[in-house]
Each structure stands twice: as C-alpha cells, then as structure tokens.
Design a protein around this motif. Structure first.
Motif, PDB file in Angstrom:
ATOM      1  N   ARG A  35       0.828  -1.206   0.000  1.00 43.70           N
ATOM      2  CA  ARG A  35       0.000   0.000   0.000  1.00 43.70           C
ATOM      3  C   ARG A  35       0.863   1.256   0.000  1.00 43.70           C
ATOM      4  N   ALA A  36       1.952   1.234   0.756  1.00 43.81           N
ATOM      5  CA  ALA A  36       2.855   2.385   0.754  1.00 43.81           C
ATOM      6  C   ALA A  36       3.493   2.573  -0.620  1.00 43.81           C
ATOM      7  N   THR A  37       3.829   1.460  -1.274  1.00 42.21           N
ATOM      8  CA  THR A  37       4.420   1.548  -2.612  1.00 42.21           C
ATOM      9  C   THR A  37       3.432   2.140  -3.606  1.00 42.21           C
ATOM     10  N   LEU A  38       2.179   1.699  -3.553  1.00 42.43           N
ATOM     11  CA  LEU A  38       1.161   2.229  -4.459  1.00 42.43           C
ATOM     12  C   LEU A  38       0.932   3.718  -4.212  1.00 42.43           C
ATOM     13  N   THR A  39       1.016   4.144  -2.966  1.00 47.78           N
ATOM     14  CA  THR A  39       0.918   5.573  -2.666  1.00 47.78           C
ATOM     15  C   THR A  39       2.033   6.347  -3.349  1.00 47.78           C
ATOM     16  N   GLY A  40       3.227   5.764  -3.380  1.00 48.71           N
ATOM     17  CA  GLY A  40       4.334   6.395  -4.089  1.00 48.71           C
ATOM     18  C   GLY A  40       4.060   6.512  -5.578  1.00 48.71           C
ATOM     19  N   PHE A  41       3.472   5.462  -6.182  1.00 49.87           N
ATOM     20  CA  PHE A  41       3.109   5.529  -7.608  1.00 49.87           C
ATOM     21  C   PHE A  41       2.173   6.706  -7.864  1.00 49.87           C
ATOM     22  N   SER A  62      12.555   4.050  -1.147  1.00 50.71           N
ATOM     23  CA  SER A  62      13.291   4.800  -2.158  1.00 50.71           C
ATOM     24  C   SER A  62      12.533   4.800  -3.484  1.00 50.71           C
ATOM     25  N   GLY A  63      12.901   5.752  -4.347  1.00 49.54           N
ATOM     26  CA  GLY A  63      12.264   5.818  -5.652  1.00 49.54           C
ATOM     27  C   GLY A  63      12.547   4.603  -6.503  1.00 49.54           C
ATOM     28  N   MET A  64      13.758   4.030  -6.388  1.00 52.88           N
ATOM     29  CA  MET A  64      14.098   2.848  -7.170  1.00 52.88           C
ATOM     30  C   MET A  64      13.280   1.637  -6.741  1.00 52.88           C
ATOM     31  N   TRP A  67       9.965   2.090  -8.362  1.00 56.11           N
ATOM     32  CA  TRP A  67      10.069   1.853  -9.802  1.00 56.11           C
ATOM     33  C   TRP A  67      10.090   0.358 -10.097  1.00 56.11           C
ATOM     34  N   ARG A  68      10.862  -0.415  -9.325  1.00 60.26           N
ATOM     35  CA  ARG A  68      10.925  -1.862  -9.552  1.00 60.26           C
ATOM     36  C   ARG A  68       9.579  -2.520  -9.296  1.00 60.26           C
ATOM     37  N   ARG A  69       8.862  -2.078  -8.257  1.00 62.99           N
ATOM     38  CA  ARG A  69       7.539  -2.659  -7.975  1.00 62.99           C
ATOM     39  C   ARG A  69       6.553  -2.305  -9.074  1.00 62.99           C
ATOM     40  N   LEU A  70       6.625  -1.081  -9.582  1.00 63.39           N
ATOM     41  CA  LEU A  70       5.744  -0.686 -10.691  1.00 63.39           C
ATOM     42  C   LEU A  70       5.988  -1.571 -11.903  1.00 63.39           C
ATOM     43  N   HIS A  71       7.240  -1.826 -12.235  1.00 63.94           N
ATOM     44  CA  HIS A  71       7.571  -2.682 -13.374  1.00 63.94           C
ATOM     45  C   HIS A  71       7.143  -4.123 -13.111  1.00 63.94           C
ATOM     46  N   GLU A  72       7.339  -4.600 -11.903  1.00 63.00           N
ATOM     47  CA  GLU A  72       6.954  -5.973 -11.548  1.00 63.00           C
ATOM     48  C   GLU A  72       5.459  -6.186 -11.701  1.00 63.00           C
ATOM     49  N   TRP A  73       4.676  -5.224 -11.238  1.00 64.09           N
ATOM     50  CA  TRP A  73       3.223  -5.358 -11.343  1.00 64.09           C
ATOM     51  C   TRP A  73       2.745  -5.169 -12.782  1.00 64.09           C
ATOM     52  N   MET A  74       3.461  -4.378 -13.558  1.00 66.55           N
ATOM     53  CA  MET A  74       3.102  -4.232 -14.965  1.00 66.55           C
ATOM     54  C   MET A  74       3.284  -5.556 -15.687  1.00 66.55           C
ATOM     55  N   GLN A  75       4.385  -6.245 -15.429  1.00 68.25           N
ATOM     56  CA  GLN A  75       4.621  -7.542 -16.054  1.00 68.25           C
ATOM     57  C   GLN A  75       3.581  -8.573 -15.622  1.00 68.25           C
ATOM     58  N   ALA A  76       3.086  -8.463 -14.392  1.00 66.53           N
ATOM     59  CA  ALA A  76       2.072  -9.388 -13.889  1.00 66.53           C
ATOM     60  C   ALA A  76       0.666  -9.038 -14.370  1.00 66.53           C
ATOM     61  N   GLY A  77       0.515  -7.929 -15.113  1.00 65.80           N
ATOM     62  CA  GLY A  77      -0.803  -7.540 -15.620  1.00 65.80           C
ATOM     63  C   GLY A  77      -1.710  -6.920 -14.591  1.00 65.80           C
TER      64      GLY A  77
END
Length: 267
Positions: A35-41, A62-64, A67-77
């Motif tokens: 949830r904290a990561t999604l808030t960052g997005f 951190s921003g990185m 960024w990695r979580r955003l890419h990971e979830w994008m690949q997972a659809g």
C-alpha cells in the motif's frame, strides 16, 4: 483538509489483484508494504516528481524500490486487471454507455526519447509520444495505448477496438462492442468502415467534404475532454520514461483513477 491519495475502497480493489509473495528463506530486509508503494506511484503520477525525490514522509521507501515494484506489477498484468475491475463495478450499476464510443489521440513531448517515441510533425520535429484513447458515450476511458508521435492516428483504430475488454457485471453475456463508433477525419477510410461493419459496429467516421467540425464535435468532445483529464496527471503531460511499459503503466493507472471517480459518483 488534504484529500487522501489512496482511499480505502480503492486500495481494497487493487489489493485483490496483487501477486502474493512469500518471504525468502534466506532472510534479508523485509519487503516494503504494497500500500505504501502504491501511494508512491500515485504521488509520482499526479505530481510528476522524479523518482529520486519521493518524500520520505510517504513511507514508500526509495524511488528505485517503487520503480521496480511498478515494473513488476506491470509484467504481472496488475494494472490491466485493476482497470477491468473498475469497469466491472461500473457495469454492475449499468454506468457504461455502450450505445456510442469515441476514439481520438493526443501528442505529448518526450524529451528523453526512448521506446515508442518519434519526431512530432506538429511540433517542429521534436521527440514526442502519442496517447490513443477509446471511450464510451460519456468519455469513460475503456482502452488507452501509446505510440510514437509520428504514427498516424488511423493505425490504432482497429487495435483499440480489439483491445476493449469484455466487461461483465449484468445478466447475460459480457459486453465489449459499442453500437456506434465516432471518429474524426484522421480515421476515415473504406477499410475501417468495412471492418467495423463486419463486427456489427456502425461507423460514424467523418468524411472529407461532407461532415463539418460542428457536427462531429457533438459526440467527440467527450473523448477530447478525457484526454485533457489524463494530461492533468503531470507524469503524463510530459513523458520522462524511456521504457514504453513504464509509461503504459502510468497511462493505464490514470485511466483506472478516472473510472474510479465515476464509481464514487454513481455507484
């Protein structure tokens, strides 16, 4: 009072589509809260701030890491599943108007270049990216894709229509085809009209020398308004990502947020 970036109802919907992760047997640093990561997005999407400048007060690491979580979830659809889930919520309350659909595109600068960028012929040949959008009769975003700014709008009419998700929520079969499709003269061709006719969609595409701008604007202004809403997210107003999948993730997330506003209003 400040408005929350991530309401509880929206988080519950997103959390249902996130992949599960078990802790590594080798130990290591605990995984950052989703949830904290999604808030960052959302903060980066709405403000356009660089990843490395994410405030520590948000608790998103951190921003990185974000960024990695955003890419990971994008690949997972994840982002596509979330968008379809919000559309399903609207469909359950019969808030998607399938009688008519509109398609249009808008270009944004992409000074960093990267995948799916190109020389914009309408901006003195500067690098740019184009957002292609298909919305329902009220402009509700159903499909959004990206391409280089040099790509002609007409090349994305068929891919956009084919990418409309089958939305369930009411009795009967899932709906994915609008009754009519409105588009401006950039999409005018006999091949497009024949292709739409074979799929049971009435083509309302402006013809050169026949339809005037005033008549076309009666229906197509809604998709232009939605493109304006998308570009109010500062991360979409100017493309800074060199990777196309990261920019597509932001675009799909922004479409989900616009659809969620309809959920809060009508459902």
């Amino acid at each position: 009072m400040a408005r929350a970036l991530l309401p509880e109802d929206l988080w519950s919907l997103v959390a249902a589509h996130l992949p599960t992760h078990s802790r590594s047997p080798k130990g290591g640093r605990p995984r950052l809260n989703d949830r904290a990561t999604l808030t960052g997005f959302l903060f980066v999407l709405k403000t356009g701030i660089p990843w490395e400048y994410l405030p520590c007060e948000l608790g998103c690491g951190s921003g990185m890491t974000c960024w990695r979580r955003l890419h990971e979830w994008m690949q997972a659809g994840v982002w596509q599943h979330v968008h379809e889930a919000v559309l399903r919520r609207l469909r359950e309350h019969d808030q998607i108007m399938w009688d008519r659909a509109c398609v249009d595109a808008a270009s944004v600068p992409a000074p960093a270049g990267g995948e799916h960028t190109g020389r914009n012929p309408t901006d003195r040949g500067k690098l740019g990216c184009k957002h292609h959008l298909l919305g329902d009769q009220r402009g509700l975003p159903l499909v959004a894709k990206i391409s280089g700014a040099q790509v002609h709008d007409s090349r994305f009419l068929i891919p956009l229509v084919e990418a409309i998700p089958a939305v369930k929520g009411l009795c009967g079969r899932a709906r994915k085809r609008p009754g009519k499709l409105h588009a401006d003269r950039a999409y005018a061709s006999r091949a497009h009209r024949a292709w739409l006719r074979r799929r049971g969609i009435a083509a309302r595409i402006a013809r050169y020398g026949v339809e005037f701008r005033e008549r076309l604007g009666r229906w197509c202004w809604v998709v232009e308004r939605t493109l304006g809403w998308l570009h109010r997210f500062r991360r979409l107003r100017i493309r800074h990502e060199r990777r196309a999948d990261i920019h597509q993730a932001f675009l799909t997330l922004a479409c989900s947020l616009i659809c969620w506003r309809y959920v809060e209003r009508f459902c």
